[in-house]
Design a protein around this motif. Structure first.
Motif, short mmCIF file in Angstrom:
data_model
loop_
_atom_site.label_atom_id
_atom_site.label_comp_id
_atom_site.label_asym_id
_atom_site.label_seq_id
_atom_site.Cartn_x
_atom_site.Cartn_y
_atom_site.Cartn_z
N LEU C 101 1.00 -1.29 0.00
CA LEU C 101 0.07 0.13 -0.18
C LEU C 101 0.86 1.21 -0.01
CD1 LEU C 101 -2.60 -1.06 2.78
CD2 LEU C 101 -2.79 -1.23 0.27
N PRO C 102 0.50 2.12 -0.75
CA PRO C 102 1.34 3.48 -0.89
C PRO C 102 1.10 4.26 0.13
CG PRO C 102 -0.67 3.69 -2.22
CD PRO C 102 -0.77 2.26 -1.49
N GLU C 104 3.80 5.78 2.17
CA GLU C 104 4.60 6.96 2.00
C GLU C 104 4.03 8.27 1.30
OE1 GLU C 104 5.61 3.96 1.68
OE2 GLU C 104 6.94 3.39 3.31
N GLU C 105 3.61 7.63 -0.10
CA GLU C 105 3.13 8.56 -1.00
C GLU C 105 1.80 9.24 -0.51
OE1 GLU C 105 5.20 9.85 -3.64
OE2 GLU C 105 3.36 9.98 -4.26
N ILE C 108 3.03 11.87 1.71
CA ILE C 108 3.44 13.18 1.02
C ILE C 108 2.04 13.99 0.40
CG2 ILE C 108 4.81 13.74 -1.08
CD1 ILE C 108 6.76 11.65 -0.39
N HIS C 131 9.07 14.54 4.64
CA HIS C 131 9.71 13.08 5.12
C HIS C 131 8.99 12.15 5.66
CE1 HIS C 131 13.65 14.90 4.80
NE2 HIS C 131 13.29 16.14 5.26
N PRO C 132 8.13 11.27 4.87
CA PRO C 132 7.34 10.24 5.58
C PRO C 132 8.32 9.12 6.23
CG PRO C 132 7.35 9.97 3.22
CD PRO C 132 8.32 11.03 3.53
N GLN C 133 8.11 8.90 7.34
CA GLN C 133 9.00 7.87 8.16
C GLN C 133 8.11 6.80 8.87
OE1 GLN C 133 12.57 7.13 8.60
NE2 GLN C 133 13.42 9.43 8.19
#
Lengths: 400, 400, 400, 400
Positions: C101-102, C104-105, C108, C131-133
C-alpha cells in the motif's frame, strides 16, 4: 609556452580492431539524473554568484546520490508507493557581505525544473524528495575566486589531475549516441508518449557485426496491455534499426528490453519513465563522460565533470578542453584522421600551465609537416582555458 | 566454448610512450572509504545469508555517499565541530521465511568495525553518522539466487556490461601502488603516528622523469607546531623517495602536500587523519579500480565493483576475472610480456557465456604458437566464474 | 453498565475566579501544522484501508516534527533561503494480502494537499520537504483490527489512559477561539490577503479586564512598506476588537504583534504566512486540545489526539467523547450550567468499559433530580464509542 | 512590585474528590528520553557558552523526535534489527567572534553520554543514530543575551506565556513518583538487572482504592524463559506493593504489564530496556511536567520545559518558579495546607514583571492573616527569576 608533446597514434584504429564496446546512459537513467542535477545546480549557482557579486564564487557540488523509490507499474497506469530521494551535496558559498544566499532553495528549484522538463511523467511535488546538503566551504576561497573572476587573474589548478579527449566518433559511437538522442527527442515522443526517458544503450562490435542492446523504460499509462506492449516494442525496434543502419555500413542488430519475460507478463514498464522509481539508485560521475559516451577502448578520465566549479576545477575543465582540442584538430587540420589528447595539471599552478599536454595524431602524412598547425590549436585552447566556464554555462557538453 | 578472441597489442608499451598518468586514492580518502564500506557490507551480507540460509542472497549495495563534516584541526590536537555523515544505500533481502534479518544493524556495525580498524583517530561513536538506507528489492530474485547457490545452476548475467584487466604493472604503477601501501602500513605508523590515512598519490611520467605528488593528511595531535610539521614532512618525503627509487631506474621526484602555504601556517593537518572531517565528500565507484589504480592510459571500466553482489553482477565479477586472467597469462605463459583482457556479458545468459572475451597480447613470438595456452587459461577462468564470489569474500582485490 | 460517577463542581466558575488564561494556536502555527498533517494522514490512511479492505487497519501517526526553514522576508516580497522540513512518523500497515500500500506517497500527497489549501503562500513543491518515516508495526494488530471493524467486536483499549472535556466555553474562551477563526476565514482574507495563517492568540483575564495578545504573521508581498504595515496592523486590531467586544460584556484590549520594533523596522512579516519559514519548529501534540484551546484553568489531557488511530486509541477517542458528553449534557439538560467529564480506560478491556467515567456538574438544582438524565447521556456516549472513528473522518474536532 | 493576586482554593482537595488520575513516564520512556536529551543539550550548551564567552547565549532546543527502531527480543538475549533514530532540533548560536562552536558534536556527545549512563543496555554506537539539526538562529539575540548575562540586565520575556505549580503532592502522586524512582534506582538494579528503564506508571484513585498500573520493559538477556519472567514479574509486583502501601493508608493494587499474553508467550521483553527499540516513537514535551508528573486534575502547562533556554524562556522558567513558589509557601507558611500558583508573562517586559502572579491557598485560617507572608515569598521568588537558570544547570526539576 605550455609543455605540448605531439606524437603519433601507433596502433590500429579502434574501429578496425576486432572488438569494441560503447555505452550511453540516457536522460532518465539514475546516474544521468544525478549528473544533470549536479551540473544544473553548478550552472544555477554560477549565475546566482554572477548576479549577486559579478563573479562565479567557489562551489563544488559534484557528489549526489539518488535513492530509488518503490512503484507499482500497471498497464494503463500504475502508482508510486514510495518516493525517489535525491541528496545533492557539496560546498557552495552561501553568504556574501553578510547577505545569506538561497543556495538550498536554488538546489531544490533547479532540480524540480530540470526534472519537470526532462522526465515529464514524474510528479515533481509528490514522487521525488530533493535533499540539498550544501556546506559553505572555506572562506579563503572567496577571495581567491574574486581574484580569478573580478581581477582577471588566471585561475590556479585546484588539484593534480588530468583530462582526456579524442575525435572523431567512429560508427558505433555515433550510433549509440544518436540513437539515445533520437529516442529521447521530444518531437518523436509527441507521437510515441510511451517511450520513457530511462534509455540505456550498449553497443558491442564484433568484427563487422554491431549489436545494439537497448534497455528502455515504457510509460505504463500509454500501454494498454501486453499485446500493445509487444507492438510498441516492435515500433521502437524498427525505428532504432532505421536510424542505426543509416549510420554505418556494418551489419546492425537491435535488441530491445531483452530481460523481458513476456510469457509471465514481466516486462519493463514504469509509472514515470525512469527505473529510479523502483529501486535503481544513482550517483554523479558513474555515467557518461563529457563527450556523451562510456568507451573502455578509448582513454577515459574517471573524474565526474558534473557539479564541479567551472573556473578552476581541473577534473572538469581539462576534460572538456581535451575534447574540444581533439575535435578542432581533426576538423581544422585536414591531414589528421584522428586525435587523442591528454592534459595533466600541476596543483597550485595557473591552469594555463599544464604539466603536460600530450597530443597524439593519426595521419598518413609526416607529422613534422603538420605539427605547427596542431601546436597552434593546442596553445590557443590552453590560452583559452580561463574562459572555459562560459562553455559550461552554455551546456557545451553531452553529459545528459 | 566461449567466444574467445586472441590478438596482439599493436601499440608501444605505455611505459615507453612519452607520457603516463597513474593515481591511487589511499585508505582514508572519502571515495575509498565509501568503496570499503560498500564492499565490506556486501561481504557481511553474504556471510549473513550463507549462515541464515546456506546461500548468498540478492543484494546490491554499490551506492554510497559520504558527506564531509566540519573540523577545527590544531597543532597538538583540535576538535570536530560537525560529524561526517555516510549514506549506505541499495537493495538487500531483509526477510527470509518470515524472519526479519538485521541488515540495517549489520550496515552500521560493519561500517563502525572497518572505520575503527582503518581510521583509528576517528571516534566512531561521535564523529560519524552511518545512515543505512536499504530496501528489500525484488522477491523474484530470492528464488533465482537459491537456484544459483543451492542448486548449483550457473548464474545469469544481470546486465549487458563488461570488465577489463591488464598485467603486469609497469614502474610508475608499481610505485604509486606500493607507496600508498607503505605509508598506510600499520607497522610504519607505530613510529609515525602523525601519518593520516587519507593519502592520495598521483604519478606523472614525462619521458624518463617520474613526478610523484602525494597529498597526505597529518594527524594534528601528533604534530606540535609548524616546525615539527616541516620536520615530519621531510621524514615522509625521504621515506617515500627511498621506496620509490628502489622500484625504478628512472628519475623520481617526490612532492608532498604542495598546496601547503607554510608561511601562513595553512598546512594539511586533520583531527582524524581524513579530509572527510572537513568538507571532502565521497562516493562509491569514484576511486580505484579493482587492481588498485586509476590508469587513464590503460583500459578501464567505470563500473564500481564495491558493494555489488558477487554472484551475478557482471560489473563486479568480469573486472576481477579480467584482471586475474591477464595476470595468469603473463605469469604462466613465458612468451607473453603484457596482456589486456576485455570481457563483455550478455544479459540473461549464463555468466560463463560472455558475448566476447577479447585477449590482446604483447609478445615477440608468433601468437599462433602460444594461442592455445592462452585460450586454455582464458577458458579456465571463464569456467571458474561461478566461484568468483569466494574471491570477494576473501577480499581478493586492491580497491582499499 | 459503565462505572459512571456523577458529582458536583464545588468551586467557583473559572470565569468568576480572579484570573484566567486561554490560548489558541492558529492554522499556520508550526505545532498546528504538525497536528493537521498527522490527523489528515490518519484520515487518509483510514479511507485507504476502508477502500482496500473494508476496515480501518492499525496505524498510529501521532508523532511529527517540523524543522523551520530560513527566510528573508522583505516588504513587497522576499525569498525563502532554505526549506521547511517535516518528518511524519509512526506506524501504518503497508501491506495487505501481499499488496504493497502506498502509505509514504499518501503521507506526501496528503500533506501537500492540506498545506496548499491552508497555507496558500507556501510553495509546496519548493518551500517544504515532507519526510514520511512510517514503519509497518506489528502484524498481530491486523487481525485485531479486522475483528473490530469487520466482525463488529468492540475495540479493546490500547492503553491505560484518559480523556477530559468540559462545556460550555466562557467568554474569554469564546473570544480566543472565534478571533482566530475570523482572522483565518478565507472570505476575510480575500480582502485582506496580507493576513498570514500563523496566528497565535493568548487571552488573559484579570478580573473584569480581558487582554488579548495576538501574534500574527503578515505576508510580505502584500505589504508595501513600514507605513503600510502600520496601517494594516490597525485595520486588523480594529477588526479583532469589533469581534471580541461583541462576545463579552467585560472590558477588552487587543494587542497585536507587541514584539515589533517598528522604529528599527523589525516587524513580523513573512514570505509564506507562517513563522515555520524562519526557524520556529513544531511538533504534534504541543498545541490545541481537541476542543480547540489550551486552558490551564481547566482539566486537560496531554495526549495528542492528532494522528492516532480512531478505532481504539484511548488518548484520541476518550478526549473527544468527554468533550461531546459534556456538550450534550449542558445542551440537553437544562438545569446544568456547566459540566466536566473525565474518562479513564483499562488497557485490554473494551473501550465501552472505562475504569471510571467521572461527571461533574454545576447546577443550582439538586443533582439527584437530574442524575438520571445525565447518566443516560453518559451511557449513550459510552455505548457509542465504537462509532467515534466516524467523527474523526468527518473532522469533528477543533484542533486546526 | 509585581501584580500578585492571593486568593483561596474554593474546592475540595483533589485527594478527597471521588476520582483522581496521575501518571509518570520513567527514564526509558521514548518521550522522557527526548526530554532528557533536549534538556541535557541545553545544559551542555549553557556550559559551553559560559566557558567560551562568560555568558549563556541564545538557544532553544526544545523540539526532538525519536523514531523507534526494530528489534527481535528473545529470552536469553535478542538482537536489534534497525536502530533508533533521534532528531535533536532547534536554534543554537554556533559562532562567536568568528570562531565556530561545536554545537552539533556537543549534541551527539551529550546524547551518547546520557544514554550510556541511563539506558545501559543500549549500545550507543550501534543501536541509536543521533541527528543534530541545529540552526544558528537570529544574530540579534547574541547582543540581547550578552546584556542579560554579562551586564546584569533583567531578561525580557520571550513570549506571552504562563507557568503553573502546586504543592504538596498527595498520596497517589507520591506513590506514582516514588515507585518509578525506586524501580529505576541503580542500587536496586544491581540485584535486578532485568528491570528495564522504560517504566510508565498510571495511578487511578477511585474513592479509597488506588490502582497502580505499571508497564515495565524487561531486559531479555536477564530473563531465561517464560517461567523466569513470571517469577521476576512477581518479585517486582511485590516490591512495588511494599513501597506503595507505605506511602498511603488507602487500599492499593498493583498491576504489572497487564497487556502480556503469557499463554501465547507474548510478554514485555526488550533487548535494550526501552520500547523505543521497537516502534514506540517519542517527542519532547509529551511527558512529565517539571514536577515529575502528569496530573489532569491539577493545573498543567502544556509548555515543554526541556531544551528551552533557561535565561528568558517563560515556558521554562515560570513553570519551575511556580512549582518552587508553591513548595516554599506550603513549607514555610505553616497555616497553608496547599498552594496553587499561576504565573503569566508579558512579552517584551522584564521577566520579573509578570502580568499576573495568581496564588491560591488552602487554609483553615483567615487568608488576611497570612497574606503578607505569602506575598513576601512570592515576591522573593519573582525577584529571583533572573537566577533561575542556575537551577536548571543543577537539574533542579523532576522531568527525567
Amino acid at each position: 609556452m605550455a609543455n605540448i608533446s605531439i606524437g603519433s597514434l601507433d596502433f590500429p584504429k579502434v574501429s578496425e580492431q576486432p572488438v569494441e564496446i560503447v555505452e550511453r546512459k540516457g536522460t532518465g537513467h539514475p546516474d544521468t539524473i544525478c549528473d544533470a542535477l549536479g551540473e544544473e545546480l553548478s550552472i544555477a549557482l554560477s549565475e546566482l554568484y554572477i548576479k549577486e557579486c559579478g563573479a562565479i564564487m567557489h562551489h563544488n557540488v559534484d557528489k549526489a546520490l539518488l535513492i530509488g523509490g518503490i512503484a507499482d507499474p500497471q498497464f494503463g497506469g500504475g502508482t508510486i508507493i514510495s518516493p525517489i530521494e535525491i541528496y545533492l551535496t557539496g560546498r557552495a558559498i552561501n553568504e556574501l557581505n553578510g547577505k545569506r544566499l538561497p543556495v538550498e532553495e536554488l538546489a531544490i528549484e533547479t532540480a524540480h525544473k530540470w526534472l519537470s522538463e526532462n522526465i515529464p511523467n514524474l510528479d515533481i511535488s509528490n514522487h521525488v524528495i530533493i535533499h540539498p546538503q550544501l556546506k559553505p566551504g572555506s572562506k579563503d576561497l572567496v577571495e581567491l575566486f574574486e581574484r580569478f573572476q573580478l581581477k582577471g587573474e588566471i585561475p590556479l589548478a585546484n588539484d593534480t589531475s588530468f583530462g582526456t579527449g579524442y575525435a572523431p566518433f567512429d560508427d558505433i559511437e555515433t550510433i549509440v549516441y544518436e540513437l539515445e538522442r533520437a529516442l529521447n527527442n521530444k518531437e518523436f515522443k509527441k507521437d510515441h508518449p510511451y517511450v520513457g526517458e530511462d534509455i540505456k544503450i550498449m553497443g558491442v562490435r564484433n568484427g563487422e557485426n554491431i549489436r545494439i542492446t537497448i534497455a528502455m523504460a515504457f510509460v505504463d499509462k500509454y500501454v494498454k496491455d501486453l499485446n500493445d506492449y509487444k507492438e510498441k516494442k516492435e515500433i521502437v525496434e524498427n525505428y532504432a534499426y532505421s536510424i542505426a543502419q543509416r549510420l554505418t555500413e556494418k551489419h546492425v542488430d537491435i535488441f530491445l528490453n531483452t530481460a523481458d519475460d513476456e510469457e509471465n507478463g514481466s516486462v519493463y514498464i514504469t509509472v514515470t519513465g525512469t527505473s529510479a522509481e523502483a529501486g535503481d539508485d544513482g550517483e554523479i560521475g558513474r555515467g557518461n563522460r563529457v563527450n556523451g559516451l562510456i568507451t573502455p577502448y578509448r582513454p577515459m578520465s574517471l573524474e565526474a565533470a558534473a557539479g564541479k566549479n567551472p573556473v578552476s576545477h581541473i577534473g572538469k575543465i581539462y576534460n572538456t578542453a581535451a575534447m574540444d582540442m581533439a575535435e578542432r584538430i581533426v576538423s581544422e587540420v585536414e591531414e589528421v584522421d584522428e586525435a587523442y589528447v591528454y592534459l595533466v595539471s600541476q596543483i597550485g599552478k595557473p591552469i594555463t600551465e599544464p604539466q603536460v599536454c600530450d597530443v597524439k595524431l593519426r595521419t598518413n602524412k609526416d607529422i613534422k609537416g603538420i605539427e605547427e598547425k596542431v601546436r597552434k590549436i593546442a596553445q590557443e585552447e590552453i590560452d583559452n582555458l580561463p574562459q572555459t566556464w562560459k562553455k559550461f554555462l552554455n551546456r557545451h557538453f553531452r553529459l545528459y
